[in-house]
Design an enzyme around this catalytic site. Structure first.
Site, PDB file in Angstrom:
ATOM      1  N   CYS A  18     -63.400  24.161  11.493  1.00  0.00           N
ATOM      2  CA  CYS A  18     -62.240  24.756  10.716  1.00  0.00           C
ATOM      3  C   CYS A  18     -60.784  24.968  11.976  1.00  0.00           C
ATOM      4  O   CYS A  18     -60.865  25.558  12.508  1.00  0.00           O
ATOM      5  CB  CYS A  18     -61.473  26.106   9.837  1.00  0.00           C
ATOM      6  SG  CYS A  18     -59.971  25.946   8.963  1.00  0.00           S
ATOM      7  N   ASP A  53       1.091   3.966  -2.711  1.00  0.00           N
ATOM      8  CA  ASP A  53       0.554   5.568  -1.911  1.00  0.00           C
ATOM      9  C   ASP A  53       1.904   6.993  -2.740  1.00  0.00           C
ATOM     10  O   ASP A  53       1.582   7.525  -3.612  1.00  0.00           O
ATOM     11  CB  ASP A  53       0.359   5.891  -1.268  1.00  0.00           C
ATOM     12  CG  ASP A  53      -0.792   4.524  -0.713  1.00  0.00           C
ATOM     13  OD1 ASP A  53      -1.956   4.323  -1.369  1.00  0.00           O
ATOM     14  OD2 ASP A  53      -1.064   4.837   0.595  1.00  0.00           O
ATOM     15  N   CYS A  72     -59.286  28.327  10.958  1.00  0.00           N
ATOM     16  CA  CYS A  72     -60.462  29.609  11.546  1.00  0.00           C
ATOM     17  C   CYS A  72     -61.526  29.605  11.884  1.00  0.00           C
ATOM     18  O   CYS A  72     -62.291  30.999  12.169  1.00  0.00           O
ATOM     19  CB  CYS A  72     -59.617  30.279   9.846  1.00  0.00           C
ATOM     20  SG  CYS A  72     -61.679  29.228   9.179  1.00  0.00           S
ATOM     21  N   LYS A  84     -38.167  -6.442 -18.699  1.00  0.00           N
ATOM     22  CA  LYS A  84     -38.264  -5.794 -19.844  1.00  0.00           C
ATOM     23  C   LYS A  84     -38.108  -7.034 -21.431  1.00  0.00           C
ATOM     24  O   LYS A  84     -37.757  -7.622 -21.234  1.00  0.00           O
ATOM     25  CB  LYS A  84     -36.423  -5.658 -19.598  1.00  0.00           C
ATOM     26  CG  LYS A  84     -36.529  -4.505 -18.440  1.00  0.00           C
ATOM     27  CD  LYS A  84     -34.879  -4.535 -18.385  1.00  0.00           C
ATOM     28  CE  LYS A  84     -34.477  -3.313 -17.366  1.00  0.00           C
ATOM     29  NZ  LYS A  84     -32.780  -2.952 -17.508  1.00  0.00           N
ATOM     30  N   CYS A 129     -59.502  31.681   4.768  1.00  0.00           N
ATOM     31  CA  CYS A 129     -58.435  30.942   6.141  1.00  0.00           C
ATOM     32  C   CYS A 129     -57.598  30.907   6.458  1.00  0.00           C
ATOM     33  O   CYS A 129     -56.173  31.332   5.317  1.00  0.00           O
ATOM     34  CB  CYS A 129     -58.900  29.644   6.114  1.00  0.00           C
ATOM     35  SG  CYS A 129     -57.788  28.735   6.923  1.00  0.00           S
ATOM     36  N   ASP A 139     -31.311  -1.520  -4.782  1.00  0.00           N
ATOM     37  CA  ASP A 139     -32.188  -0.378  -4.231  1.00  0.00           C
ATOM     38  C   ASP A 139     -31.104   0.594  -4.120  1.00  0.00           C
ATOM     39  O   ASP A 139     -29.881   0.247  -3.346  1.00  0.00           O
ATOM     40  CB  ASP A 139     -32.860  -1.377  -2.855  1.00  0.00           C
ATOM     41  CG  ASP A 139     -33.476  -0.670  -2.279  1.00  0.00           C
ATOM     42  OD1 ASP A 139     -33.397   1.355  -2.613  1.00  0.00           O
ATOM     43  OD2 ASP A 139     -33.666  -0.055  -0.824  1.00  0.00           O
ATOM     44  N   LYS A 159     -42.961  -4.991  -7.679  1.00  0.00           N
ATOM     45  CA  LYS A 159     -41.714  -4.307  -6.295  1.00  0.00           C
ATOM     46  C   LYS A 159     -41.901  -5.696  -5.308  1.00  0.00           C
ATOM     47  O   LYS A 159     -43.434  -5.953  -5.016  1.00  0.00           O
ATOM     48  CB  LYS A 159     -42.997  -3.276  -6.181  1.00  0.00           C
ATOM     49  CG  LYS A 159     -42.790  -2.670  -6.789  1.00  0.00           C
ATOM     50  CD  LYS A 159     -41.307  -1.114  -6.401  1.00  0.00           C
ATOM     51  CE  LYS A 159     -41.585  -0.373  -5.289  1.00  0.00           C
ATOM     52  NZ  LYS A 159     -39.897   0.184  -5.107  1.00  0.00           N
ATOM     53  N   GLU A 191     -34.491  -8.532 -13.995  1.00  0.00           N
ATOM     54  CA  GLU A 191     -33.367  -8.870 -13.570  1.00  0.00           C
ATOM     55  C   GLU A 191     -33.963  -8.002 -12.212  1.00  0.00           C
ATOM     56  O   GLU A 191     -34.913  -8.059 -11.985  1.00  0.00           O
ATOM     57  CB  GLU A 191     -33.254  -7.060 -14.252  1.00  0.00           C
ATOM     58  CG  GLU A 191     -32.218  -7.494 -15.874  1.00  0.00           C
ATOM     59  CD  GLU A 191     -31.915  -5.986 -16.509  1.00  0.00           C
ATOM     60  OE1 GLU A 191     -32.000  -4.925 -15.933  1.00  0.00           O
ATOM     61  OE2 GLU A 191     -31.332  -6.091 -17.276  1.00  0.00           O
ATOM     62  N   LYS A 245     -33.929  -5.755  -9.409  1.00  0.00           N
ATOM     63  CA  LYS A 245     -33.915  -4.633  -8.923  1.00  0.00           C
ATOM     64  C   LYS A 245     -33.440  -4.067  -7.414  1.00  0.00           C
ATOM     65  O   LYS A 245     -33.350  -3.740  -7.072  1.00  0.00           O
ATOM     66  CB  LYS A 245     -35.537  -3.767  -9.075  1.00  0.00           C
ATOM     67  CG  LYS A 245     -36.073  -1.762  -9.464  1.00  0.00           C
ATOM     68  CD  LYS A 245     -36.680  -1.884  -9.055  1.00  0.00           C
ATOM     69  CE  LYS A 245     -37.465  -0.538  -8.884  1.00  0.00           C
ATOM     70  NZ  LYS A 245     -37.134   0.415  -8.209  1.00  0.00           N
ATOM     71  N   TYR A 264     -27.126  -1.715 -16.309  1.00  0.00           N
ATOM     72  CA  TYR A 264     -28.605  -2.248 -16.993  1.00  0.00           C
ATOM     73  C   TYR A 264     -29.047  -1.477 -17.977  1.00  0.00           C
ATOM     74  O   TYR A 264     -29.932  -2.203 -18.583  1.00  0.00           O
ATOM     75  CB  TYR A 264     -29.224  -2.553 -15.903  1.00  0.00           C
ATOM     76  CG  TYR A 264     -29.949  -1.327 -15.393  1.00  0.00           C
ATOM     77  CD1 TYR A 264     -29.815  -1.446 -14.072  1.00  0.00           C
ATOM     78  CD2 TYR A 264     -30.895  -0.045 -15.914  1.00  0.00           C
ATOM     79  CE1 TYR A 264     -29.590  -0.103 -13.558  1.00  0.00           C
ATOM     80  CE2 TYR A 264     -31.624   0.858 -15.131  1.00  0.00           C
ATOM     81  CZ  TYR A 264     -30.534   0.708 -13.447  1.00  0.00           C
ATOM     82  OH  TYR A 264     -31.237   1.981 -13.507  1.00  0.00           O
ATOM     83  N   ASP A 299       1.079  -0.952   0.020  1.00  0.00           N
ATOM     84  CA  ASP A 299      -0.078   0.096  -0.278  1.00  0.00           C
ATOM     85  C   ASP A 299       0.371   1.374   0.059  1.00  0.00           C
ATOM     86  O   ASP A 299       0.543   2.067  -0.725  1.00  0.00           O
ATOM     87  CB  ASP A 299      -1.336   0.207   1.485  1.00  0.00           C
ATOM     88  CG  ASP A 299      -2.443  -0.894   1.083  1.00  0.00           C
ATOM     89  OD1 ASP A 299      -2.203  -1.521  -0.111  1.00  0.00           O
ATOM     90  OD2 ASP A 299      -3.133  -1.169   1.950  1.00  0.00           O
TER      91      ASP A 299
HETATM   92  S1  IVH Z   1     -34.396   0.087 -15.966  1.00  0.00           S
HETATM   93  C1  IVH Z   1     -35.392   2.653 -19.157  1.00  0.00           C
HETATM   94  N1  IVH Z   1     -32.980  -1.307 -14.663  1.00  0.00           N
HETATM   95  O1  IVH Z   1     -35.560   1.250 -10.232  1.00  0.00           O
HETATM   96  C2  IVH Z   1     -35.454   1.760 -17.692  1.00  0.00           C
HETATM   97  N2  IVH Z   1     -34.060   0.028 -12.797  1.00  0.00           N
HETATM   98  O2  IVH Z   1     -38.307   2.095 -10.178  1.00  0.00           O
HETATM   99  C3  IVH Z   1     -35.646   2.295 -17.230  1.00  0.00           C
HETATM  100  N3  IVH Z   1     -33.190   0.048 -11.599  1.00  0.00           N
HETATM  101  O3  IVH Z   1     -34.818   4.579 -12.091  1.00  0.00           O
HETATM  102  C4  IVH Z   1     -34.616   2.304 -15.969  1.00  0.00           C
HETATM  103  N4  IVH Z   1     -32.154  -1.595 -10.725  1.00  0.00           N
HETATM  104  O4  IVH Z   1     -32.703   3.479 -10.533  1.00  0.00           O
HETATM  105  C5  IVH Z   1     -33.880  -0.906 -14.754  1.00  0.00           C
HETATM  106  N5  IVH Z   1     -31.723  -4.054 -13.543  1.00  0.00           N
HETATM  107  C6  IVH Z   1     -32.796  -1.916 -13.277  1.00  0.00           C
HETATM  108  C7  IVH Z   1     -32.841  -1.377 -12.472  1.00  0.00           C
HETATM  109  C8  IVH Z   1     -33.432  -0.668 -12.395  1.00  0.00           C
HETATM  110  C9  IVH Z   1     -32.092  -0.815 -10.618  1.00  0.00           C
HETATM  111  C10 IVH Z   1     -33.962   1.788 -10.833  1.00  0.00           C
HETATM  112  C11 IVH Z   1     -34.103   3.127 -11.477  1.00  0.00           C
HETATM  113  C12 IVH Z   1     -34.842   3.281 -11.910  1.00  0.00           C
HETATM  114  C13 IVH Z   1     -35.653   2.391 -10.737  1.00  0.00           C
HETATM  115  C14 IVH Z   1     -37.773   2.582 -11.365  1.00  0.00           C
END
Ligand code: IVH
Length: 700
Positions: free
Chosen positions: A420, A35, A423, A303, A441, A114, A327, A110, A112, A218, A31
């Protein structure tokens, strides 16, 4: 060795060490040696910036300079996703898409992630900008911080122009470790997502570097249409080849599992193949796997794989029609209802709000939740002291969902007060909702003033809801018009208002006088006239307030219903609103104070027919007859069209001159009509006449 050679050599050497370390986990040097070399390179780069490589490994180290995150406009539409909350909703999305296309389709699924949505822009294969999602059109440039993420390539394996969407996230174990290391509890982030959000916006990139962020990419948008792969899995495999990290947990759906498997293999991607009938199994498996992943996901994204189909399906204002986010069920928590407060909005609408015992939910502490109206309270039979279940609907606004246990104090179902709370006027019922009927009001007035001044409306700096309340209570601003008539210098010394902030406020007020008529109109807070409503009124012929008020005074409903999108009920409501004496006073004073109550000449001049009304034009490239190209934009605006600087799903026309590659590609992808200079001339009703000395434009 001269400076340039030394920079080249150190750059290559450090890059090799970084690659080995991040890709293979192997340290080739200690390291301290690393550096030392890195410091030497940084020093040389400071002295000879002209020799610094655009993808220098020192960019990963970050700097102590203060970032200011300038706002930049996205050149791709950065939309979010439509949501599905059940397996059936995902299946419906599959079958509706297939029906609509009238042919076989395949779908990628895919995780999603967070995290924080990011757009990485590359030119000639070099990272030039990393921009947050922002409002989808304009985001913040956070490049120095994003460059510290080892999995964000600074240079791609090919010199392409591309925009890539990805999610910046922090792994659970890193999050836990960093929180454990933070002695000050109040500084600990509530969840990995919040930690990532803070890291992305750290003022110093040298500090951002200390927070181990990561990214999964993605989506890719190539400027050059010909280079765009033909389907999503080919995009993913190309992104990987270019150097991006893609999420290995990919699933793929087709008519049969075999077909799904074949397609994945053809794209050279690993993933799990499913037939459409496997959707329940897939969602179940992911739901179970969720807690054992090293990072947080809040759903699954489905998608359409085929890009030509995506193009045909296009976008709504907010999301693509070719994707859906499943979701996971939103987290629920229990709390005790301590009380109910009653809010009065700018329209007089009364909203009951639950005050609950502070409760952790989805990473934040909730103290209040909406109860909508009396009917909702009745349905729940909700009483003070009850134990309730709360959730974040759509993960944003907390709501009380049900009563888990009744209180043992004998409290009965809560009833909104009959007066209210602000008022004291008697509350009236309008179609299941409760209203305070008194225009004067104080809470309503504060709401109207705040709305008028808000950033989406007149955008008066320094006049947020808190300041409005202070100025109202001090008697300085009691109505919208007071903003312009009151001596605001008297505000100095009121709560939280020093000389500096009052000066900023006065400047903000002054600045706001220039807002166009459409903005003034929509800021008056008339229920039927938002941004779009104001624009349709104006392009429909009500381009000054007098014309509008004349029609109102005549009760001329037809004059309004003649405008597309305005029905009889809306017309009558508009007429009623503009007959209010208080609103008329406001308008008269705003006029006296010089606000714009008619479309100015740039907005809408002469007698040119408003042939482009309702259209949204983007102009790109260079032109023979419109030089600079702002001249072309002026012509669009003179005919009632709006001009924008980037192509989004809202854009209706792209005027494309010579050059202008990336906008054209986006327009093609979004199905936006592309207009050539010749066609544009015809649309303008202009013709080129040959005259000695060159072309001259004339109106036909
Ligand atoms: S596709 C037009 N793929 O979720 C393409 N979004 O609620 C739209 N996100 O704003 C997005 N993983 O920030 C896509 N595998 C994934 C994702 C993803 C996380 C987020 C992204 C988007 C939000 C939509």
């Amino acid at each position: 060795m001269n400076a340039r050679e030394e920079i080249d050599r150190l750059t290559a050497e450090l890059k090799e060490y970084q690659d080995k370390y991040y890709k293979e986990g192997v340290s080739l040097v200690s390291d301290s040696e690393y550096d030392r070399l890195s410091d030497r390179l940084q020093a040389l780069e400071r002295e000879y910036p002209e020799y610094m490589h655009p993808d220098s490994p020192t960019l990963r180290v970050g700097s102590d300079l203060t970032n200011d995150f300038p706002e930049v406009r996205h050149t791709i539409p950065v939309l979010s996703l439509d949501k599905a909350y059940s397996n059936q909703a995902v299946l419906d999305f599959f079958s509706k898409s297939i029906d609509k296309e009238g042919g076989a389709l395949s779908f990628a699924a895919e995780e999603k992630i967070d995290g924080i949505s990011m757009v990485l822009y590359y030119e000639g294969g070099l990272l030039v900008r990393a921009v947050t999602r922002g409002n989808g059109e304009v985001g913040n440039d956070v490049t120095p911080n994003i460059m510290t993420i080892p999995t964000v390539p600074l240079r791609l394996s090919e010199p392409v122009d591309i925009a890539v969407r990805g999610e910046v996230f922090i792994r659970r174990e890193d999050f836990l470790r960093l929180n454990a290391e933070e002695p000050d509890e109040s500084k600990r982030a509530a969840n990995p997502r919040n930690l990532a959000a803070g890291a992305v916006r750290r003022q110093k990139s040298s500090e951002a570097r200390m927070i181990p962020m990561d990214i999964f990419c993605y989506e890719g948008f190539w400027s050059d249409r010909d280079k765009t792969p033909k389907d999503h899995i080919a995009i993913l495999s190309t992104l990987r080849r270019l150097g991006f990290q893609i999420n290995p947990h990919l699933a793929f759906f087709a008519e049969t599992e075999e077909e799904a498997g074949r397609k994945l293999a053809a794209a050279g991607l690993e993933g799990t193949a499913y037939a459409f009938s496997g959707i329940d199994d897939f969602i179940k498996a992911k739901t179970e796997e969720r807690s054992s992943l090293g990072y947080e996901i809040d759903g699954l994204v489905f998608k359409i794989n085929e890009l030509d189909v995506r193009d045909r399906f296009g976008y709504t204002e907010h999301h693509p029609r070719w994707a859906i986010a499943y979701k996971f069920e939103s987290p629920q928590a229990e709390a005790v209802l301590k009380g109910i407060t009653v809010q009065v909005g700018r329209t007089g609408r009364i909203t009951p709000v639950a005050e609950i015992t502070p409760t952790k939910l989805g990473g934040s502490t909730i103290r209040r939740a909406t109860l909508h109206n009396q009917e909702y309270i009745n349905e729940l039979e909700l009483a003070i002291g009850d134990t309730v279940s709360i959730s974040k609907r759509g993960d944003v606004i907390p709501a009380v969902d049900s009563v888990i246990e009744k209180n043992d104090e004998g409290n009965t179902t809560y009833k909104l007060p009959s007066k209210c709370p602000c008022c004291g006027s008697s509350i009236i019922q309008v179609g299941g909702l409760q209203y305070c009927p008194d225009y004067s009001c104080p809470d309503q007035a504060k709401g109207r003033i705040s709305y008028f001044a808000s950033s989406d409306q007149m955008d008066i700096e320094g006049l947020g809801p808190k300041t409005v309340a202070v100025l109202y209570d001090a008697g300085l601003i009691r109505s919208i018009e007071d903003i312009y008539t009151s001596d605001l210098s008297r505000a100095v010394g009121l709560a939280g208002l020093g000389e500096k902030s009052v000066k900023a406020l006065i400047d903000g007020v002054e600045e706001s006088r220039k807002r166009p008529f459409a903005v003034v109109l929509s800021s008056l807070g008339i229920a039927e006239i938002g941004k779009k409503g104001a624009e349709s009124l104006i392009s429909g012929g009500f381009d000054d307030m007098d014309k509008l008020l004349t029609a109102v005074d005549k009760g001329d409903v037809e004059a309004f219903t003649a405008i597309p999108g305005i029905g009889e009920v809306t017309a009558e409501n508009i007429i009623r609103a503009f007959r209010s004496p208080q609103l008329r006073t406001t308008i008269a004073i705003l006029r006296e104070k010089g606000l714009r109550l008619e479309s100015s000449s740039e907005e809408r001049p002469d007698d040119i027919p408003q042939a482009f009304a309702g259209q949204v034009w983007c102009v790109t490239g260079s032109f023979e007859h419109f030089n600079p190209r702002s001249k072309a934009m002026e012509e669009v605006e003179r005919r009632g069209g709006r001009t924008v600087s980037s192509v989004t799903s809202k854009t209706t026309h792209l005027l494309a001159g010579r050059g202008g590659g990336s906008k054209r590609a986006t327009a093609e992808r979004l199905g936006v009509r592309i207009v050539t200079e010749d066609e544009f001339m015809k649309m303008l009703g202009m013709e080129e006449r040959e005259v000695a000395g060159g072309g001259q434009l004339t109106f036909l």
